[in-house]
Design a protein around this motif. Structure first.
Motif, short mmCIF file in Angstrom:
data_model
loop_
_atom_site.label_atom_id
_atom_site.label_comp_id
_atom_site.label_asym_id
_atom_site.label_seq_id
_atom_site.Cartn_x
_atom_site.Cartn_y
_atom_site.Cartn_z
N ARG A 46 5.54 -3.05 4.63
CA ARG A 46 6.52 -4.14 4.52
C ARG A 46 7.08 -4.52 5.89
NH1 ARG A 46 8.90 -0.71 -0.14
NH2 ARG A 46 8.35 -1.87 -2.02
N GLY A 47 7.63 -5.72 5.95
CA GLY A 47 8.41 -6.16 7.09
C GLY A 47 7.68 -6.00 8.41
N PRO A 48 8.32 -5.38 9.42
CA PRO A 48 7.69 -5.23 10.73
C PRO A 48 6.41 -4.41 10.70
CG PRO A 48 9.72 -3.94 10.59
CD PRO A 48 9.69 -4.83 9.39
N ALA A 49 6.26 -3.54 9.70
CA ALA A 49 5.01 -2.77 9.60
C ALA A 49 3.83 -3.69 9.31
CB ALA A 49 5.14 -1.71 8.51
N LEU A 50 4.05 -4.74 8.54
CA LEU A 50 2.99 -5.73 8.32
C LEU A 50 2.58 -6.38 9.64
CD1 LEU A 50 4.12 -7.55 5.04
CD2 LEU A 50 2.00 -6.27 5.36
N GLU A 51 3.57 -6.67 10.47
CA GLU A 51 3.27 -7.27 11.77
C GLU A 51 2.50 -6.30 12.66
OE1 GLU A 51 2.87 -9.93 14.79
OE2 GLU A 51 3.50 -10.31 12.72
N VAL A 52 2.83 -5.01 12.58
CA VAL A 52 2.08 -4.00 13.34
C VAL A 52 0.60 -4.04 12.94
CG1 VAL A 52 1.71 -1.51 13.65
CG2 VAL A 52 4.03 -2.46 13.76
N ALA A 96 5.59 -11.10 -5.84
CA ALA A 96 5.41 -12.36 -5.13
C ALA A 96 5.68 -12.24 -3.63
CB ALA A 96 6.34 -13.42 -5.73
N SER A 97 6.11 -11.08 -3.19
CA SER A 97 6.44 -10.91 -1.77
C SER A 97 5.17 -10.74 -0.94
CB SER A 97 7.33 -9.69 -1.58
OG SER A 97 6.58 -8.50 -1.70
N ALA A 98 5.34 -10.75 0.37
CA ALA A 98 4.21 -10.55 1.28
C ALA A 98 3.85 -9.08 1.45
CB ALA A 98 4.55 -11.14 2.65
N ASP A 99 4.66 -8.18 0.88
CA ASP A 99 4.39 -6.75 0.99
C ASP A 99 3.02 -6.41 0.42
OD1 ASP A 99 7.03 -6.83 1.74
OD2 ASP A 99 7.79 -5.86 -0.07
N VAL A 100 2.40 -5.39 0.98
CA VAL A 100 1.10 -4.94 0.50
C VAL A 100 1.22 -3.51 -0.01
CG1 VAL A 100 -1.32 -4.48 1.07
CG2 VAL A 100 -0.14 -6.44 2.11
N GLU A 101 0.86 -3.32 -1.28
CA GLU A 101 0.80 -1.98 -1.85
C GLU A 101 -0.65 -1.55 -1.91
OE1 GLU A 101 2.77 0.11 -5.67
OE2 GLU A 101 1.13 -1.26 -6.17
N LEU A 102 -0.93 -0.35 -1.42
CA LEU A 102 -2.28 0.19 -1.46
C LEU A 102 -2.20 1.70 -1.57
CD1 LEU A 102 -3.88 0.17 2.12
CD2 LEU A 102 -1.45 -0.20 1.72
N LEU A 103 -3.33 2.33 -1.84
CA LEU A 103 -3.35 3.78 -1.96
C LEU A 103 -3.24 4.43 -0.58
CD1 LEU A 103 -6.11 4.26 -4.67
CD2 LEU A 103 -3.62 4.11 -4.99
#
Length: 362
Positions: A46-52, A96-103
């Motif tokens: 999420r958030g800045p981690a997505l940008e990383v 609906a958010s830009a967050d990504v959930e994965l294993l």
């Protein structure tokens, strides 16, 4: 200061290895397990981690690994539905958010594959750190300019350099087991949770519905050896004896699961994340617990900032790493404590906390 040893090949370790290699460092990663650890819960970026991840050039691959959840429901101990949603899930939040959930293991593999030129010492561990000199259980002693403990909640590096775990750990009153099982409920990109009472948990489909991840948790503080997996299985079976719903079937699969993981929901809080040439990253230094939903993101952001500061000015790197990251970490840890009190419901400031750090450019 160009030779770095990282202890731990989970999420933070390989992410840091990538960024250190990006900045021209020589990197060795030592990992107690014989390879990348399988299993683990679904995690969120999420958030800045997505940008990383985007700055790593891995955004598209990250999104391709999404669990693709369509929704969730909550049932009672008899399987009667109490609640249903196709807009939110308990594990991933707003769909609906830009967050990504994965294993967790998919993310670990992605990060492992991303960095070239990293030396991995699997099936080994650090036994002592004396200045720049590091000794191992199996490999010959070597010298490193920096040693990074990215070895999780029960960090061995933290114990060697900072002292006993008991000085820094705070139990949140809950315990959680996660393991892989066949998709015995026939879930289609869906998760079902059973709540109420002392025990509870959920089941979510995984890997295009070919399997599922089972979550089983209970309240209370218990004493256990975090390396004795068989004893942990027996403890869970005892706690869920007579619990109802589909737990008897889940327990049968638990005994066969190759990736069973159990631990307390706890936080690590420290006055300083570094000492001498040693610095801590992720859960080793600032575990937020699964109740924060931010452990993975904190590790990814921490790896990016630590590597960038080491490249920018090694003499001030640890101080700057902590100055930049601590407010973000503390806010997420405090949010986890509030989530415990509210039963996991995120507060109105969730998005603000998640996005409270602006990434520096390195």
């Amino acid at each position: 200061m160009k030779n770095v040893l990282i202890s731990g090949a989970g999420i933070g370790g390989p992410a840091l290895a990538y960024w250190l290699r990006h900045h021209g460092f020589s990197v060795t990663v030592v990992e107690r397990a014989r390879g990348l650890r399988p299993g683990g819960q679904a995690i969120d970026v999420r958030g800045p981690a997505l940008e990383v991840v985007e700055r790593m050039g891995l955004g598209e691959r990250l999104r391709s690994l999404s669990t693709g959840m369509r929704g969730m429901n909550v049932v009672d101990a008899d399987g009667n539905e109490l609640f249903r949603s196709t807009t939110h899930t308990l594990s991933g939040g707003d769909l609906a958010s830009a967050d990504v959930e994965l294993l967790r293991d998919d993310l670990a593999q992605m990060l492992f594959d991303a960095a070239d030129g990293v030396e991995y010492l699997f099936d080994d561990t650090i036994t002592s750190i004396d200045g720049t000199r590091v000794t191992f259980e199996k490999a010959a002693p070597r010298d490193f300019d920096v040693v990074v403990g990215a070895d999780g909640l029960h960090s061995h590096v933290r114990k060697l350099v900072f002292g006993p775990e008991s000085r820094f750990i705070s139990h949140l009153g809950m315990n959680l087991a996660v393991f892989t099982a066949p998709n015995f409920l026939g879930l289609d990109h869906w998760q079902t949770f059973q709540q109420g009472g002392v025990v509870g948990g959920g089941i979510m489909s995984a890997r295009l519905n070919a399997e599922c991840r089972v979550y089983m948790g209970f309240h209370g503080e218990v004493s256990f050896d975090h390396r004795d997996v068989d004893a942990q299985r027996r403890l869970l079976a005892e706690k869920f004896d007579g619990a109802g719903w589909v737990w008897p079937t889940a327990l049968k699969h638990m005994w066969e699961a190759p990736d069973f993981h159990f631990d307390s929901m706890s936080q690590i809080r420290m006055d300083s994340w570094s000492r001498g040439t040693v610095v801590l990253l992720g859960d080793a230094g600032y575990c937020g617990s699964p109740m924060s939903g931010q452990g993975t993101s904190m590790a990814l952001v921490g790896a990016y900032v630590l590597a960038g500061e080491l490249a920018k000015d090694p003499s001030a790197a640890f101080q700057r790493y902590e100055e930049l990251l601590r407010p973000y970490v503390t806010a997420n840890q405090d949010m986890a404590l509030r989530n415990v009190e509210t039963g996991g419901a995120p507060g109105d400031d969730f998005a603000e906390i998640v996005n409270s750090l602006s990434l520096p450019g390195y």
